[in-house]
Scaffold this active site. Structure first.
Site, PDB file in Angstrom:
ATOM      1  N   HIS A 163      -4.494  -4.403  -2.083  1.00  0.00           N
ATOM      2  CA  HIS A 163      -4.886  -4.108  -0.703  1.00  0.00           C
ATOM      3  C   HIS A 163      -5.033  -2.622  -0.432  1.00  0.00           C
ATOM      4  CE1 HIS A 163      -3.175  -8.330   0.489  1.00  0.00           C
ATOM      5  NE2 HIS A 163      -4.361  -8.395  -0.103  1.00  0.00           N
ATOM      6  N   VAL A 181       0.834  -1.199   0.000  1.00  0.00           N
ATOM      7  CA  VAL A 181       0.000   0.000   0.000  1.00  0.00           C
ATOM      8  C   VAL A 181       0.874   1.256   0.000  1.00  0.00           C
ATOM      9  CG1 VAL A 181      -1.867  -1.216   1.215  1.00  0.00           C
ATOM     10  CG2 VAL A 181      -0.169   0.050   2.554  1.00  0.00           C
ATOM     11  N   ASP A 182       2.199   1.076  -0.142  1.00  0.00           N
ATOM     12  CA  ASP A 182       3.119   2.202   0.059  1.00  0.00           C
ATOM     13  C   ASP A 182       3.302   3.118  -1.144  1.00  0.00           C
ATOM     14  OD1 ASP A 182       4.891   0.701  -1.601  1.00  0.00           O
ATOM     15  OD2 ASP A 182       5.829  -0.242   0.138  1.00  0.00           O
ATOM     16  N   CYS A 228     -14.514  13.820   7.091  1.00  0.00           N
ATOM     17  CA  CYS A 228     -14.851  14.065   5.688  1.00  0.00           C
ATOM     18  C   CYS A 228     -15.322  15.507   5.496  1.00  0.00           C
ATOM     19  CB  CYS A 228     -15.949  13.092   5.273  1.00  0.00           C
ATOM     20  SG  CYS A 228     -16.582  13.320   3.611  1.00  0.00           S
TER      21      CYS A 228
HETATM   22  C1  BJW Z   1      12.029 -10.561   1.070  1.00  0.00           C
HETATM   23  C2  BJW Z   1      12.912  -9.567   1.407  1.00  0.00           C
HETATM   24  C3  BJW Z   1      13.754  -9.170   0.455  1.00  0.00           C
HETATM   25  C4  BJW Z   1      11.707  -9.986   3.240  1.00  0.00           C
HETATM   26  N1  BJW Z   1      13.659  -9.722  -0.780  1.00  0.00           N
HETATM   27  N2  BJW Z   1      11.888 -11.170  -0.052  1.00  0.00           N
HETATM   28  C5  BJW Z   1      -8.440 -18.702   2.040  1.00  0.00           C
HETATM   29  C6  BJW Z   1      -7.800 -19.482   2.990  1.00  0.00           C
HETATM   30  C7  BJW Z   1      -7.570 -19.004   4.278  1.00  0.00           C
HETATM   31  C8  BJW Z   1      -7.982 -17.713   4.645  1.00  0.00           C
HETATM   32  C9  BJW Z   1      -8.620 -16.948   3.714  1.00  0.00           C
HETATM   33  C10 BJW Z   1      -8.841 -17.436   2.433  1.00  0.00           C
HETATM   34  N3  BJW Z   1      -9.478 -16.466   1.716  1.00  0.00           N
HETATM   35  C11 BJW Z   1      -9.624 -15.371   2.512  1.00  0.00           C
HETATM   36  C12 BJW Z   1      -9.137 -15.635   3.750  1.00  0.00           C
HETATM   37  C13 BJW Z   1      -9.122 -14.703   4.905  1.00  0.00           C
HETATM   38  C14 BJW Z   1      -8.020 -13.687   4.878  1.00  0.00           C
HETATM   39  C15 BJW Z   1      -6.688 -14.436   4.888  1.00  0.00           C
HETATM   40  O1  BJW Z   1      -6.011 -14.575   3.901  1.00  0.00           O
HETATM   41  N4  BJW Z   1      -6.300 -14.910   6.055  1.00  0.00           N
HETATM   42  C16 BJW Z   1      -5.052 -15.660   6.190  1.00  0.00           C
HETATM   43  C17 BJW Z   1      -4.020 -14.789   6.931  1.00  0.00           C
HETATM   44  C18 BJW Z   1      -5.331 -16.950   6.901  1.00  0.00           C
HETATM   45  N5  BJW Z   1      -8.136 -12.809   3.719  1.00  0.00           N
HETATM   46  C19 BJW Z   1      -8.887 -11.708   3.778  1.00  0.00           C
HETATM   47  O2  BJW Z   1      -9.540 -11.418   4.757  1.00  0.00           O
HETATM   48  C20 BJW Z   1      -8.957 -10.859   2.516  1.00  0.00           C
HETATM   49  N6  BJW Z   1     -10.324 -10.623   2.211  1.00  0.00           N
HETATM   50  C21 BJW Z   1     -11.122 -11.549   1.708  1.00  0.00           C
HETATM   51  O3  BJW Z   1     -10.727 -12.636   1.360  1.00  0.00           O
HETATM   52  O4  BJW Z   1     -12.427 -11.183   1.608  1.00  0.00           O
HETATM   53  C22 BJW Z   1     -13.408 -12.135   1.221  1.00  0.00           C
HETATM   54  C23 BJW Z   1     -14.768 -11.486   1.333  1.00  0.00           C
HETATM   55  C24 BJW Z   1     -15.655 -11.597   0.270  1.00  0.00           C
HETATM   56  C25 BJW Z   1     -16.910 -11.008   0.359  1.00  0.00           C
HETATM   57  C26 BJW Z   1     -17.267 -10.286   1.508  1.00  0.00           C
HETATM   58  C27 BJW Z   1     -16.379 -10.175   2.563  1.00  0.00           C
HETATM   59  C28 BJW Z   1     -15.122 -10.773   2.474  1.00  0.00           C
HETATM   60  C29 BJW Z   1      -8.352  -9.471   2.772  1.00  0.00           C
HETATM   61  C30 BJW Z   1      -6.902  -9.516   3.035  1.00  0.00           C
HETATM   62  C31 BJW Z   1      -6.393  -8.107   3.346  1.00  0.00           C
HETATM   63  C32 BJW Z   1      -4.946  -8.106   3.771  1.00  0.00           C
HETATM   64  N7  BJW Z   1      -4.622  -6.857   4.312  1.00  0.00           N
HETATM   65  C33 BJW Z   1      -3.268  -6.636   4.838  1.00  0.00           C
HETATM   66  C34 BJW Z   1      -3.233  -5.383   5.776  1.00  0.00           C
HETATM   67  C35 BJW Z   1      -3.609  -4.134   5.163  1.00  0.00           C
HETATM   68  C36 BJW Z   1      -2.489  -3.486   4.463  1.00  0.00           C
HETATM   69  C37 BJW Z   1      -1.764  -2.448   5.283  1.00  0.00           C
HETATM   70  O5  BJW Z   1      -2.235  -1.920   6.288  1.00  0.00           O
HETATM   71  O6  BJW Z   1      -0.650  -2.180   4.863  1.00  0.00           O
HETATM   72  O7  BJW Z   1      -2.341  -6.541   3.770  1.00  0.00           O
HETATM   73  S1  BJW Z   1      -2.642  -7.983   5.806  1.00  0.00           S
HETATM   74  C38 BJW Z   1      -0.979  -7.787   5.335  1.00  0.00           C
HETATM   75  O8  BJW Z   1      -0.576  -9.037   4.710  1.00  0.00           O
HETATM   76  C39 BJW Z   1      -0.973  -6.715   4.223  1.00  0.00           C
HETATM   77  C40 BJW Z   1      -0.135  -7.382   3.163  1.00  0.00           C
HETATM   78  O9  BJW Z   1      -0.411  -6.820   1.899  1.00  0.00           O
HETATM   79  C41 BJW Z   1      -0.504  -8.835   3.298  1.00  0.00           C
HETATM   80  C42 BJW Z   1       0.496  -9.777   2.714  1.00  0.00           C
HETATM   81  O10 BJW Z   1       1.719  -9.713   3.402  1.00  0.00           O
HETATM   82  P1  BJW Z   1       3.075  -9.898   2.610  1.00  0.00           P
HETATM   83  O11 BJW Z   1       3.228  -8.832   1.606  1.00  0.00           O
HETATM   84  O12 BJW Z   1       3.173 -11.280   2.126  1.00  0.00           O
HETATM   85  O13 BJW Z   1       4.150  -9.581   3.756  1.00  0.00           O
HETATM   86  P2  BJW Z   1       4.763 -10.555   4.895  1.00  0.00           P
HETATM   87  O14 BJW Z   1       5.367  -9.703   5.940  1.00  0.00           O
HETATM   88  O15 BJW Z   1       3.787 -11.553   5.319  1.00  0.00           O
HETATM   89  O16 BJW Z   1       5.923 -11.331   4.114  1.00  0.00           O
HETATM   90  C43 BJW Z   1       7.055 -10.674   3.588  1.00  0.00           C
HETATM   91  C44 BJW Z   1       7.861 -11.685   2.804  1.00  0.00           C
HETATM   92  O17 BJW Z   1       8.957 -11.009   2.188  1.00  0.00           O
HETATM   93  C45 BJW Z   1       8.465 -12.801   3.677  1.00  0.00           C
HETATM   94  O18 BJW Z   1       8.203 -14.045   3.032  1.00  0.00           O
HETATM   95  C46 BJW Z   1       9.961 -12.495   3.663  1.00  0.00           C
HETATM   96  O19 BJW Z   1      10.775 -13.674   3.708  1.00  0.00           O
HETATM   97  C47 BJW Z   1      10.130 -11.789   2.346  1.00  0.00           C
HETATM   98  N8  BJW Z   1      11.239 -10.825   2.282  1.00  0.00           N
HETATM   99  N9  BJW Z   1      12.704  -9.223   2.772  1.00  0.00           N
HETATM  100  C48 BJW Z   1      12.743 -10.728  -0.995  1.00  0.00           C
HETATM  101  N10 BJW Z   1      14.669  -8.192   0.663  1.00  0.00           N
HETATM  102 ZN    ZN Z   2     -18.233  11.665   3.669  1.00  0.00          ZN
END
Ligand code: BJW
Ligand code: ZN
Length: 245
Positions: free
Chosen positions: A124, A108-109, A152
């Site tokens: 996201h 989101v950055d 708002c």
């Molecule tokens: C390097 C490195 C370097 C380090 N070089 N690598 C199916 C199965 C199970 C659960 C679910 C499913 N479907 C949906 C779900 C529920 C849920 C979910 O996934 N839960 C799991 C955690 C179990 N998903 C949701 O709720 C999503 N919504 C949804 O599915 O809605 C359905 C719906 C339909 C109809 C009505 C209502 C609902 C929404 C997900 C939203 C995620 N939001 C976040 C936070 C907000 C963003 C913010 O504030 O910034 O997004 S969570 C957080 O995790 C953020 C990220 O975008 C996201 C992913 O994280 P990311 O990018 O993978 O980071 P890290 O820290 O986890 O990993 C970093 C990696 O980099 C590591 O592997 C390091 O090794 C590596 N690394 N340095 C290369 N230099």
């Molecule tokens: Zn408003």
């Protein structure tokens, strides 16, 4: 000095990219880690003893909007002080040689756009956008610090970050674009994501099922590594320069 087995992987990926006309890149927090922005998971993902998973939810915002806004305000300040790194620039560069190139980010950055990528799908949301909880209007807000609590100008409702929190649906158009991109790509690169958050984590498997050559670039193996043709272990900023043609 590159280890011979890594060189073999790099050569294979380069060969696949040479032949590709449609390429998709999916990024996560790891791409921005090289710019000094903490990832979500692991010990560095903590903020004042809160885990991201506790703050990035609609329930947390309803209960304590000030706490959630303070976290976002801190992150906005941090991000504002950071610049894109070589990884972001290489991805922007990759748009040029292919007939079709798609960038999907979970971040989101806004650093991809800052590095010159055009039209990334921001699955996201974007930390520089706010959304009204009353009238649902979306606008940019670059204030650092942001005045808490932000209201708002149109309806007086409470503003929230325009970010997809856990349990919230992703934008339908963004998700459709992402599915279409991976389903039609010859090569898909999955960079710096833990592969834990869905539906983003399902894109690798979907790409593979549709015949793409799928590559993961990460510091370590992840739960989705099994779905990859190749997992390259290393920093995104060090490995991506190999794939510029
Ligand atoms: C390097 C490195 C370097 C380090 N070089 N690598 C199916 C199965 C199970 C659960 C679910 C499913 N479907 C949906 C779900 C529920 C849920 C979910 O996934 N839960 C799991 C955690 C179990 N998903 C949701 O709720 C999503 N919504 C949804 O599915 O809605 C359905 C719906 C339909 C109809 C009505 C209502 C609902 C929404 C997900 C939203 C995620 N939001 C976040 C936070 C907000 C963003 C913010 O504030 O910034 O997004 S969570 C957080 O995790 C953020 C990220 O975008 C996201 C992913 O994280 P990311 O990018 O993978 O980071 P890290 O820290 O986890 O990993 C970093 C990696 O980099 C590591 O592997 C390091 O090794 C590596 N690394 N340095 C290369 N230099
Ligand atoms: Zn408003």
């Amino acid at each position: 000095m590159i280890m011979p087995e890594i060189q073999i992987q790099i050569d294979l990926i380069k060969e696949k990219l040479e032949k590709a006309d449609t390429v998709t890149v999916l990024t996560g927090a790891g791409i921005s880690a090289d710019s000094g922005i903490p990832t979500f998971r692991g010990t560095h993902g903590l903020w004042k003893n809160h885990r991201a998973e506790e703050l990035a939810t609609p329930a947390a915002f309803s209960k304590n909007p000030k706490l959630v806004w303070e976290w976002y305000d801190w992150r906005r300040g941090l991000i504002a002080s950071k610049e894109p790194n070589a990884g972001h620039y290489m991805i922007a560069e990759m748009e040029k040689p292919f007939t079709r190139f798609h960038l999907i980010t979970q971040n989101v950055d806004g650093l991809h756009e800052k590095a010159g990528s055009t039209n990334p799908v921001e699955l996201h949301g974007n930390i520089w956008k706010v959304r009204c909880t009353g009238c649902h209007g979306i606008s940019f807000n670059f204030d650092v610090p942001i005045k808490l609590l932000p209201m708002c100008k149109e309806c007086g409702g409470l503003l929230r970050p325009h970010i997809v929190w856990f349990g919230e649906p992703l934008d339908k158009i963004d998700i459709e674009k992402s599915y279409a991109a991976v389903q039609n790509s010859n090569v898909v690169l999955i960079i710096g994501t833990s592969g834990l958050v869905y539906p983003a984590a399902s894109l690798a498997g979907m790409a593979r099922e549709n015949g793409a050559f799928v590559v993961e670039i990460n510091l370590e193996r992840t739960p989705i590594s099994e779905e990859m043709d190749v997992t390259l272990i290393g920093k995104a900023k060090d490995l991506l320069p190999f794939f510029i043609r």
